[in-house]
Design a protein around this motif. Structure first.
Motif, PDB file in Angstrom:
ATOM      1  N   SER A   1       0.775  -1.181   0.075  1.00 29.56           N
ATOM      2  CA  SER A   1       0.050  -0.078   0.027  1.00 29.56           C
ATOM      3  C   SER A   1       0.667   1.325   0.142  1.00 29.56           C
ATOM      4  O   SER A   1       1.987   1.074   0.177  1.00 29.56           O
ATOM      5  CB  SER A   1      -0.827  -0.169   1.283  1.00 29.56           C
TER       6      SER A   1
ATOM      7  N   GLY B   1       0.715   5.547   1.657  1.00 31.98           N
ATOM      8  CA  GLY B   1       0.008   6.557   2.335  1.00 31.98           C
ATOM      9  C   GLY B   1      -0.573   7.457   1.360  1.00 31.98           C
ATOM     10  O   GLY B   1       0.116   8.168   0.648  1.00 31.98           O
TER      11      GLY B   1
ATOM     12  N   TYR C   1      -6.059   0.259   0.241  1.00 32.86           N
ATOM     13  CA  TYR C   1      -6.110   1.652   0.167  1.00 32.86           C
ATOM     14  C   TYR C   1      -5.452   2.168   1.954  1.00 32.86           C
ATOM     15  O   TYR C   1      -6.003   1.462   2.757  1.00 32.86           O
ATOM     16  CB  TYR C   1      -7.389   2.424   0.135  1.00 32.86           C
ATOM     17  N   GLN C   2      -5.001   3.187   1.887  1.00 26.26           N
ATOM     18  CA  GLN C   2      -4.389   3.782   3.150  1.00 26.26           C
ATOM     19  C   GLN C   2      -4.779   5.231   2.965  1.00 26.26           C
ATOM     20  O   GLN C   2      -3.908   5.708   2.305  1.00 26.26           O
ATOM     21  CB  GLN C   2      -3.013   3.504   3.203  1.00 26.26           C
TER      22      GLN C   2
ATOM     23  N   HIS D   1      -4.791   9.094   5.615  1.00 29.52           N
ATOM     24  CA  HIS D   1      -4.471   9.685   6.628  1.00 29.52           C
ATOM     25  C   HIS D   1      -5.677  10.654   7.286  1.00 29.52           C
ATOM     26  O   HIS D   1      -6.166  11.129   6.493  1.00 29.52           O
ATOM     27  CB  HIS D   1      -3.268  10.552   6.619  1.00 29.52           C
TER      28      HIS D   1
ATOM     29  N   VAL E   1      -9.663  -0.740   3.257  1.00 32.33           N
ATOM     30  CA  VAL E   1      -9.214   0.533   3.816  1.00 32.33           C
ATOM     31  C   VAL E   1      -8.654   0.553   5.067  1.00 32.33           C
ATOM     32  O   VAL E   1      -9.251   0.046   5.783  1.00 32.33           O
ATOM     33  CB  VAL E   1     -10.088   1.593   3.331  1.00 32.33           C
ATOM     34  N   VAL E   2      -7.303   1.096   5.121  1.00 33.09           N
ATOM     35  CA  VAL E   2      -6.736   0.934   6.467  1.00 33.09           C
ATOM     36  C   VAL E   2      -6.502   2.546   6.951  1.00 33.09           C
ATOM     37  O   VAL E   2      -5.927   3.339   5.930  1.00 33.09           O
ATOM     38  CB  VAL E   2      -5.366   0.309   6.575  1.00 33.09           C
ATOM     39  N   MET E   3      -6.907   3.197   7.762  1.00 34.49           N
ATOM     40  CA  MET E   3      -6.426   4.710   8.342  1.00 34.49           C
ATOM     41  C   MET E   3      -4.876   4.487   8.798  1.00 34.49           C
ATOM     42  O   MET E   3      -4.593   4.050  10.081  1.00 34.49           O
ATOM     43  CB  MET E   3      -7.185   5.040   9.411  1.00 34.49           C
ATOM     44  N   GLY E   4      -4.138   4.703   7.963  1.00 32.20           N
ATOM     45  CA  GLY E   4      -2.571   4.547   8.194  1.00 32.20           C
ATOM     46  C   GLY E   4      -2.013   5.616   8.929  1.00 32.20           C
ATOM     47  O   GLY E   4      -0.902   5.271   9.288  1.00 32.20           O
ATOM     48  N   GLU E   5      -2.680   6.699   9.377  1.00 28.61           N
ATOM     49  CA  GLU E   5      -2.174   7.766  10.034  1.00 28.61           C
ATOM     50  C   GLU E   5      -3.208   8.621  10.649  1.00 28.61           C
ATOM     51  O   GLU E   5      -4.033   8.878   9.764  1.00 28.61           O
ATOM     52  CB  GLU E   5      -1.261   8.614   8.973  1.00 28.61           C
TER      53      GLU E   5
ATOM     54  N   TYR F   1     -13.959   0.553   7.879  1.00 27.21           N
ATOM     55  CA  TYR F   1     -12.430   0.195   7.852  1.00 27.21           C
ATOM     56  C   TYR F   1     -11.756  -0.985   8.201  1.00 27.21           C
ATOM     57  O   TYR F   1     -12.457  -1.392   8.990  1.00 27.21           O
ATOM     58  CB  TYR F   1     -11.617   1.651   8.460  1.00 27.21           C
TER      59      TYR F   1
ATOM     60  N   SER G   1      -6.828   0.488  11.674  1.00 21.29           N
ATOM     61  CA  SER G   1      -6.136   1.861  11.702  1.00 21.29           C
ATOM     62  C   SER G   1      -5.000   1.705  12.758  1.00 21.29           C
ATOM     63  O   SER G   1      -4.528   0.842  13.410  1.00 21.29           O
ATOM     64  CB  SER G   1      -7.185   2.667  12.832  1.00 21.29           C
TER      65      SER G   1
END
Length: 159
Positions: free
Chosen positions: A42, A44, A62-63, A65, A91-95, A126, A129
């Motif tokens: 992935s 950011g 997907y990632q 912020h 989808v990951v909340m990466g930040e 999501y 995270s």
């Protein structure tokens, strides 16, 4: 932006590249990583404002912020994964700030701790995270609430 998102603002003092050039770079890095590892790939992708920016880059998920400016202008209640067209991959909340999000009373948005926001993200669909502490005034922080959330909703994946 190649896929209908708002254009990316140029930042002064940097050598600019086009979206096409950056997408080619992301694709080539992803191909190289896959040739040497079984890990998921992935990148950011900044904020959900640019949700489709890397949708054609061959990523595994997907990632995005999420900081106060995103919370204020793109709250989870209106900038949903469905409304932004990112339902074809996890989808990951990466930040996001490990000390939480500020309140925006004019928009009806309460302050959220990292644990509360992580729960909000799960409820919004999501896949996970990851909080980030680079600009957090409270870092290092007492991570008791975050640890409690992680224990309750932990992921079995480890690298």
């Amino acid at each position: 932006s190649l896929y209908g998102d708002p254009d990316f603002p140029a930042q002064g003092g940097l050598d600019l590249v086009t979206h096409t050039q950056m997408q080619t770079f992301v694709q080539q890095v992803g191909q190289t990583l896959r040739s040497r590892s079984g890990a998921l790939v992935s990148v950011g992708g900044a904020a959900i404002k640019w949700a489709k920016a890397w949708s054609q880059s061959g990523l595994d998920f997907y990632q995005f912020h999420y900081y106060d400016w995103v919370y204020e202008n793109f709250p989870l209640s209106t900038a949903t994964l469905v409304s932004r067209g990112v339902t074809d991959k996890p989808v990951v909340m990466g930040e996001f700030p490990s000390d939480g999000l500020s309140a925006f009373p004019a928009q009806g948005l309460p302050a959220r701790t990292a644990a509360q926001f992580s729960q909000d993200l799960l409820e919004a669909g999501y896949a996970g995270s990851l909080s980030w502490a680079f600009n957090d005034a409270s870092f290092p922080f007492d991570g008791a609430s975050t640890q409690a959330f992680a224990t309750a909703h932990g992921c079995g994946v480890a690298f």
